[in-house]
Design an enzyme around this catalytic site. Structure first.
Site, PDB file in Angstrom:
ATOM      1  N   HIS A 163       8.533  -5.514  -1.275  1.00 53.28           N
ATOM      2  CA  HIS A 163       7.633  -6.466  -1.950  1.00 53.28           C
ATOM      3  C   HIS A 163       6.795  -5.799  -3.037  1.00 53.28           C
ATOM      4  O   HIS A 163       5.775  -6.344  -3.473  1.00 53.28           O
ATOM      5  CB  HIS A 163       6.733  -7.169  -0.925  1.00 53.28           C
ATOM      6  CG  HIS A 163       7.492  -8.078  -0.016  1.00 53.28           C
ATOM      7  ND1 HIS A 163       6.984  -8.522   1.180  1.00 53.28           N
ATOM      8  CD2 HIS A 163       8.736  -8.610  -0.103  1.00 53.28           C
ATOM      9  CE1 HIS A 163       7.885  -9.301   1.777  1.00 53.28           C
ATOM     10  NE2 HIS A 163       8.945  -9.367   1.022  1.00 53.28           N
ATOM     11  N   ASP A 187       0.854  -1.205   0.000  1.00 54.75           N
ATOM     12  CA  ASP A 187       0.000   0.000   0.000  1.00 54.75           C
ATOM     13  C   ASP A 187       0.885   1.248   0.000  1.00 54.75           C
ATOM     14  O   ASP A 187       2.091   1.160   0.225  1.00 54.75           O
ATOM     15  CB  ASP A 187      -0.942  -0.009   1.217  1.00 54.75           C
ATOM     16  CG  ASP A 187      -0.195   0.105   2.550  1.00 54.75           C
ATOM     17  OD1 ASP A 187      -0.372  -0.759   3.435  1.00 54.75           O
ATOM     18  OD2 ASP A 187       0.592   1.075   2.707  1.00 54.75           O
TER      19      ASP A 187
HETATM   20  C1  BV8 Z   1      12.449 -15.262  -2.041  1.00 54.31           C
HETATM   21  C2  BV8 Z   1       3.544  -9.207  -1.758  1.00 54.31           C
HETATM   22  C3  BV8 Z   1      14.296 -15.952  -3.350  1.00 54.31           C
HETATM   23  C4  BV8 Z   1       2.343  -9.916  -2.260  1.00 54.31           C
HETATM   24  C5  BV8 Z   1       4.592 -10.781  -0.222  1.00 54.31           C
HETATM   25  C6  BV8 Z   1      13.655 -19.244   4.320  1.00 54.31           C
HETATM   26  C7  BV8 Z   1      12.951 -20.102   5.105  1.00 54.31           C
HETATM   27  C8  BV8 Z   1      11.644 -20.492   4.698  1.00 54.31           C
HETATM   28  C9  BV8 Z   1      11.042 -20.012   3.526  1.00 54.31           C
HETATM   29  C10 BV8 Z   1      11.769 -19.170   2.762  1.00 54.31           C
HETATM   30  C11 BV8 Z   1      13.061 -18.796   3.135  1.00 54.31           C
HETATM   31  N1  BV8 Z   1      13.519 -17.956   2.181  1.00 54.31           N
HETATM   32  C12 BV8 Z   1      12.562 -17.785   1.217  1.00 54.31           C
HETATM   33  C13 BV8 Z   1      11.477 -18.520   1.559  1.00 54.31           C
HETATM   34  C14 BV8 Z   1      10.253 -18.612   0.765  1.00 54.31           C
HETATM   35  C15 BV8 Z   1       9.302 -17.445   1.028  1.00 54.31           C
HETATM   36  C16 BV8 Z   1       8.846 -17.456   2.459  1.00 54.31           C
HETATM   37  O1  BV8 Z   1       9.329 -16.730   3.298  1.00 54.31           O
HETATM   38  N2  BV8 Z   1       7.829 -18.283   2.690  1.00 54.31           N
HETATM   39  C17 BV8 Z   1       7.208 -18.294   4.043  1.00 54.31           C
HETATM   40  C18 BV8 Z   1       5.712 -18.385   3.874  1.00 54.31           C
HETATM   41  C19 BV8 Z   1       7.782 -19.384   4.860  1.00 54.31           C
HETATM   42  N3  BV8 Z   1       9.919 -16.158   0.709  1.00 54.31           N
HETATM   43  C20 BV8 Z   1       9.886 -15.777  -0.602  1.00 54.31           C
HETATM   44  O2  BV8 Z   1       9.416 -16.423  -1.505  1.00 54.31           O
HETATM   45  C21 BV8 Z   1      10.523 -14.416  -0.897  1.00 54.31           C
HETATM   46  N4  BV8 Z   1      11.362 -14.509  -2.056  1.00 54.31           N
HETATM   47  O3  BV8 Z   1      12.793 -15.911  -1.087  1.00 54.31           O
HETATM   48  O4  BV8 Z   1      13.141 -15.153  -3.238  1.00 54.31           O
HETATM   49  C22 BV8 Z   1      15.463 -15.234  -2.785  1.00 54.31           C
HETATM   50  C23 BV8 Z   1      15.410 -14.270  -1.762  1.00 54.31           C
HETATM   51  C24 BV8 Z   1      16.577 -13.686  -1.246  1.00 54.31           C
HETATM   52  C25 BV8 Z   1      17.748 -14.029  -1.732  1.00 54.31           C
HETATM   53  C26 BV8 Z   1      17.755 -15.007  -2.763  1.00 54.31           C
HETATM   54  C27 BV8 Z   1      16.607 -15.586  -3.275  1.00 54.31           C
HETATM   55  C28 BV8 Z   1       9.470 -13.370  -1.314  1.00 54.31           C
HETATM   56  C29 BV8 Z   1       8.451 -13.183  -0.306  1.00 54.31           C
HETATM   57  C30 BV8 Z   1       7.550 -12.008  -0.690  1.00 54.31           C
HETATM   58  C31 BV8 Z   1       6.161 -12.481  -1.070  1.00 54.31           C
HETATM   59  N5  BV8 Z   1       5.271 -11.335  -1.221  1.00 54.31           N
HETATM   60  N6  BV8 Z   1       3.820  -9.664  -0.394  1.00 54.31           N
HETATM   61  C32 BV8 Z   1       1.073  -9.319  -1.714  1.00 54.31           C
HETATM   62  O5  BV8 Z   1       1.106  -8.457  -0.860  1.00 54.31           O
HETATM   63  O6  BV8 Z   1       0.041  -9.767  -2.204  1.00 54.31           O
HETATM   64  S1  BV8 Z   1       4.752 -11.447   1.364  1.00 54.31           S
HETATM   65  C33 BV8 Z   1       3.406 -10.783   2.283  1.00 54.31           C
HETATM   66  O7  BV8 Z   1       3.228 -11.679   3.337  1.00 54.31           O
HETATM   67  C34 BV8 Z   1       3.665  -9.447   2.926  1.00 54.31           C
HETATM   68  O8  BV8 Z   1       4.366  -8.559   2.104  1.00 54.31           O
HETATM   69  C35 BV8 Z   1       4.456  -9.831   4.162  1.00 54.31           C
HETATM   70  O9  BV8 Z   1       5.810 -10.017   3.846  1.00 54.31           O
HETATM   71  C36 BV8 Z   1       3.851 -11.163   4.499  1.00 54.31           C
HETATM   72  C37 BV8 Z   1       2.765 -10.967   5.489  1.00 54.31           C
HETATM   73  O10 BV8 Z   1       3.356 -10.758   6.689  1.00 54.31           O
HETATM   74  P1  BV8 Z   1       2.949  -9.485   7.598  1.00 54.31           P
HETATM   75  O11 BV8 Z   1       3.049  -8.237   6.815  1.00 54.31           O
HETATM   76  O12 BV8 Z   1       3.757  -9.637   8.813  1.00 54.31           O
HETATM   77  O13 BV8 Z   1       1.380  -9.715   7.885  1.00 54.31           O
HETATM   78  P2  BV8 Z   1       0.713 -10.842   8.834  1.00 54.31           P
HETATM   79  O14 BV8 Z   1      -0.737 -10.781   8.566  1.00 54.31           O
HETATM   80  O15 BV8 Z   1       1.438 -12.138   8.695  1.00 54.31           O
HETATM   81  O16 BV8 Z   1       1.014 -10.305  10.337  1.00 54.31           O
HETATM   82  C38 BV8 Z   1       0.476  -9.086  10.751  1.00 54.31           C
HETATM   83  C39 BV8 Z   1       1.096  -8.822  12.128  1.00 54.31           C
HETATM   84  O17 BV8 Z   1       0.635  -7.540  12.557  1.00 54.31           O
HETATM   85  C40 BV8 Z   1       0.675  -9.850  13.185  1.00 54.31           C
HETATM   86  O18 BV8 Z   1       1.838 -10.236  13.900  1.00 54.31           O
HETATM   87  C41 BV8 Z   1      -0.295  -9.070  14.088  1.00 54.31           C
HETATM   88  O19 BV8 Z   1      -0.111  -9.420  15.438  1.00 54.31           O
HETATM   89  C42 BV8 Z   1       0.163  -7.635  13.888  1.00 54.31           C
HETATM   90  N7  BV8 Z   1      -0.922  -6.634  14.017  1.00 54.31           N
HETATM   91  C43 BV8 Z   1      -2.201  -6.731  13.569  1.00 54.31           C
HETATM   92  N8  BV8 Z   1      -2.868  -5.560  13.835  1.00 54.31           N
HETATM   93  C44 BV8 Z   1      -1.955  -4.729  14.448  1.00 54.31           C
HETATM   94  C45 BV8 Z   1      -0.711  -5.412  14.540  1.00 54.31           C
HETATM   95  N9  BV8 Z   1       0.396  -4.869  15.094  1.00 54.31           N
HETATM   96  C46 BV8 Z   1       0.267  -3.583  15.582  1.00 54.31           C
HETATM   97  N10 BV8 Z   1      -0.900  -2.857  15.501  1.00 54.31           N
HETATM   98  C47 BV8 Z   1      -2.016  -3.399  14.966  1.00 54.31           C
HETATM   99  N11 BV8 Z   1      -3.148  -2.677  14.932  1.00 54.31           N
END
Ligand code: BV8
Length: 235
Positions: free
Chosen positions: A109, A94
């Site tokens: 991202h 956003d």
């Molecule tokens: C990659 C765009 C190769 C799309 C997104 C190592 C180990 C395991 C897996 C992997 C690893 N390395 C890579 C991976 C694979 C993968 C990965 O991590 N998989 C996960 C599921 C295990 N990663 C990738 O594929 C990445 N790319 O690795 O490429 C590479 C990389 C580097 C070097 C060489 C090669 C790419 C990942 C990006 C994907 N795209 N977004 C879209 O938006 O549609 S990810 C997307 O999900 C978001 O951008 C964000 O990153 C993630 C969501 O997480 P959050 O933003 O934290 O949101 P969430 O809902 O989970 O949590 C919200 C939090 O807020 C909660 O904790 C809650 O308590 C809190 N909260 C809620 N309300 C409030 C609050 N806090 C305060 N106030 C409030 N009011």
């Protein structure tokens, strides 16, 4: 000794929750309606581009209905008032950080308001839908525009700038992220490794909580303005 600490701030969906944007993993989370692999992977886009375009068109349209909140505005105040190095690395697609006035923002991202032409590789500002396969404003090709978003399995943007900022960081702050997605989820460990102080502000403890020197639990809209006041008052 640097007079002003270098700060790296990582934000996630939680910082935009109070603006009315769904997070990913909470109830009614974004992924609730879809399997990640059906809407946020390059394979999904090949398999069913209509579904993916509709998913992002809906989020792009929703963006027009929401406003930055107190947490975004507080970080914009910090960005404007901090004479030391500062970088806001956001996982969010956003534009609420910028609409609140923050300048030093990096979207690792991608962004909803940007489209990427697979014919001429141009990236263009885009506020409307992509489902009707509009022509690329640069090369005119129809149906070659995809959301300029980093999908799972794709390389995040600005990795070098982020790594350089982390290596120089004195203070690493994480706001509103569950620490579930890499490489972002690993930044706290890099920050610790270079000796930076680490602070987390989140509604619930994140998956990386144990790596933070300090965790403040609560709403970003409350915690972030208080933290920014503290920091600006102390320097
Ligand atoms: C990659 C765009 C190769 C799309 C997104 C190592 C180990 C395991 C897996 C992997 C690893 N390395 C890579 C991976 C694979 C993968 C990965 O991590 N998989 C996960 C599921 C295990 N990663 C990738 O594929 C990445 N790319 O690795 O490429 C590479 C990389 C580097 C070097 C060489 C090669 C790419 C990942 C990006 C994907 N795209 N977004 C879209 O938006 O549609 S990810 C997307 O999900 C978001 O951008 C964000 O990153 C993630 C969501 O997480 P959050 O933003 O934290 O949101 P969430 O809902 O989970 O949590 C919200 C939090 O807020 C909660 O904790 C809650 O308590 C809190 N909260 C809620 N309300 C409030 C609050 N806090 C305060 N106030 C409030 N009011």
């Amino acid at each position: 000794m640097r007079d002003l600490p270098n700060i790296v701030i990582l934000t996630g969906a939680g910082i935009s929750a109070e603006s009315g944007l769904a997070t990913f993993r909470g109830p009614e989370g974004l992924w609730e309606g879809h399997r990640v692999e059906d809407v946020a992977t390059p394979e999904a886009f090949v398999r069913d581009p209509e579904l993916v375009q509709r998913f992002y068109d809906a989020r792009r349209a929703r963006l027009k209905e929401v406003e930055p909140n107190e947490a975004h505005r507080a970080l914009a105040r910090l960005d404007a008032g901090w004479r030391g190095d500062l970088l806001i690395v956001t996982q969010n697609v956003d534009d609420l950080h910028e609409r609140a006035g923050a300048q030093r923002v990096l979207h690792m991202h991608g962004e909803l308001n940007s489209a990427w032409c697979l014919a001429c590789d141009a990236r263009v500002r885009w506020m409307e839908g992509l489902s009707d396969a509009p022509p690329c404003p640069e090369c005119g090709t129809r149906g070659a525009l995809r959301p300029d978003i980093v999908w799972f399995g794709e390389m995040p943007y600005g990795m070098d700038r982020i790594d350089a900022a982390l290596r120089e960081a004195d203070l690493f702050v994480s706001i509103g992220t569950s620490g579930a997605v890499y490489p972002a989820a690993g930044y706290v460990r890099t920050a610790r490794y270079v000796g930076a102080r680490t602070l987390e502000m989140n509604l619930d403890p994140s998956q990386g909580s144990l790596f933070f020197d300090e965790t403040r639990l609560g709403r970003a809209g409350k915690l972030v303005p208080a933290w920014v006041e503290e920091l600006l008052a102390g320097h």
